[in-house]
Design a protein around this motif. Structure first.
Motif, PDB file in Angstrom:
ATOM      1  N   LEU A  64      17.094 -15.611 -21.558  1.00 31.00           N
ATOM      2  CA  LEU A  64      18.350 -14.890 -21.407  1.00 31.00           C
ATOM      3  C   LEU A  64      18.073 -13.397 -21.363  1.00 31.00           C
ATOM      4  O   LEU A  64      17.349 -12.870 -22.209  1.00 31.00           O
ATOM      5  N   VAL A  65      18.643 -12.710 -20.366  1.00 32.61           N
ATOM      6  CA  VAL A  65      18.549 -11.254 -20.282  1.00 32.61           C
ATOM      7  C   VAL A  65      19.964 -10.698 -20.391  1.00 32.61           C
ATOM      8  O   VAL A  65      20.696 -10.641 -19.403  1.00 32.61           O
ATOM      9  N   PRO A  66      20.378 -10.318 -21.610  1.00 35.51           N
ATOM     10  CA  PRO A  66      21.690  -9.703 -21.760  1.00 35.51           C
ATOM     11  C   PRO A  66      21.648  -8.237 -21.344  1.00 35.51           C
ATOM     12  O   PRO A  66      20.750  -7.504 -21.743  1.00 35.51           O
ATOM     13  N   VAL A  67      22.608  -7.830 -20.524  1.00 39.63           N
ATOM     14  CA  VAL A  67      22.758  -6.429 -20.124  1.00 39.63           C
ATOM     15  C   VAL A  67      23.808  -5.856 -21.074  1.00 39.63           C
ATOM     16  O   VAL A  67      24.994  -6.117 -20.934  1.00 39.63           O
ATOM     17  N   CYS A  68      23.346  -5.076 -22.049  1.00 35.84           N
ATOM     18  CA  CYS A  68      24.167  -4.720 -23.203  1.00 35.84           C
ATOM     19  C   CYS A  68      24.909  -3.397 -23.048  1.00 35.84           C
ATOM     20  O   CYS A  68      24.346  -2.399 -22.593  1.00 35.84           O
ATOM     21  N   SER A  69      26.137  -3.442 -23.491  1.00 34.19           N
ATOM     22  CA  SER A  69      27.007  -2.283 -23.641  1.00 34.19           C
ATOM     23  C   SER A  69      27.784  -2.554 -24.931  1.00 34.19           C
ATOM     24  O   SER A  69      27.779  -3.691 -25.424  1.00 34.19           O
ATOM     25  N   PRO A  70      28.448  -1.566 -25.512  1.00 34.72           N
ATOM     26  CA  PRO A  70      29.179  -1.843 -26.758  1.00 34.72           C
ATOM     27  C   PRO A  70      30.188  -2.983 -26.623  1.00 34.72           C
ATOM     28  O   PRO A  70      30.308  -3.825 -27.510  1.00 34.72           O
ATOM     29  N   LYS A  71      30.890  -3.054 -25.506  1.00 34.95           N
ATOM     30  CA  LYS A  71      31.897  -4.107 -25.334  1.00 34.95           C
ATOM     31  C   LYS A  71      31.272  -5.480 -25.055  1.00 34.95           C
ATOM     32  O   LYS A  71      31.950  -6.499 -25.185  1.00 34.95           O
ATOM     33  N   TYR A  72      30.003  -5.510 -24.694  1.00 34.14           N
ATOM     34  CA  TYR A  72      29.311  -6.797 -24.546  1.00 34.14           C
ATOM     35  C   TYR A  72      29.443  -7.593 -25.844  1.00 34.14           C
ATOM     36  O   TYR A  72      29.641  -8.804 -25.831  1.00 34.14           O
ATOM     37  N   PHE A  73      29.346  -6.894 -26.967  1.00 33.66           N
ATOM     38  CA  PHE A  73      29.347  -7.545 -28.266  1.00 33.66           C
ATOM     39  C   PHE A  73      30.752  -7.830 -28.788  1.00 33.66           C
ATOM     40  O   PHE A  73      30.911  -8.276 -29.920  1.00 33.66           O
TER      41      PHE A  73
END
Length: 194
Positions: free
Chosen positions: A69-78
């Protein structure tokens, strides 16, 4: 059996993130990984979901049949239920395949930072995050900018690291856990007034 080597997880309602993945991250990563490996590389990015198909079922199937899994992270991702479910599914797989005597836990999640990692939850910071914020330009013309050469070099480093994770992925099992949020009930149809 595994169908995909990599599953790209991202907040689908963020148009700048999806444009960046579509125009830059996915094509470069796919090309570099495919050039480096003997086997053909398949990356799941949900723009491949066919119109009219069951989106949750397609995502569930793709996640279950992906090695990494490659999550492309931003604050709202979480804060996104789907993103958290995808991360939790792969974290559960890591726990299921952990070897107690091994020094390092098997890594199946490779997070990349699209923006502002200061506001990520603490458990996300416990993983090594690959910071791509300086190259998070969603516009197609970014490919003609001098910074794109640096972006390409960074993608090559990411591909090298992902190759190791892909090769070290556990043998496929048909009972891999896949978490999905509870579906929202359909909205009630409004009756026309006569």
């Amino acid at each position: 059996m595994y169908e995909y080597d990599v599953f790209i997880s991202y907040r689908r309602t963020a148009s700048d993130i999806s444009a960046w993945i579509r125009h830059h991250f996915h094509p470069r990563l796919s090309e570099v990984l495919d050039n480096n490996r003997y086997e053909d590389v398949k990356i799941f990015f949900d723009d491949q979901v066919r119109v009219g198909s069951s989106w949750p079922a397609e995502l569930r199937s793709a996640l279950q049949s992906s090695r990494v899994l490659v999550p492309v992270c931003s604050p709202k991702y979480f804060r996104d239920e789907w993103c958290l479910a995808e991360w939790a599914s792969m974290a559960e797989r890591e726990a299921l395949t952990a070897v107690p005597s091994a020094e390092h836990r098997r890594q199946l999640i490779y997070p990349v930072v699209f923006c502002d990692s200061r506001n990520f939850p603490e458990w996300a910071h416990q993983r090594r995050l690959r910071d791509l914020q300086q190259w998070n330009h969603p516009f197609e013309h970014f490919q003609t900018a001098p910074a794109y050469l640096d972006f390409n070099q960074e993608i090559k480093r990411i591909a090298d690291e992902l190759e190791e994770l892909i090769e070290g992925a556990p043998d496929w099992r048909d009972d891999w856990p896949v978490r999905t949020p509870a579906p929202e009930p359909p909205k009630r149809a409004r009756m026309p007034r006569f």
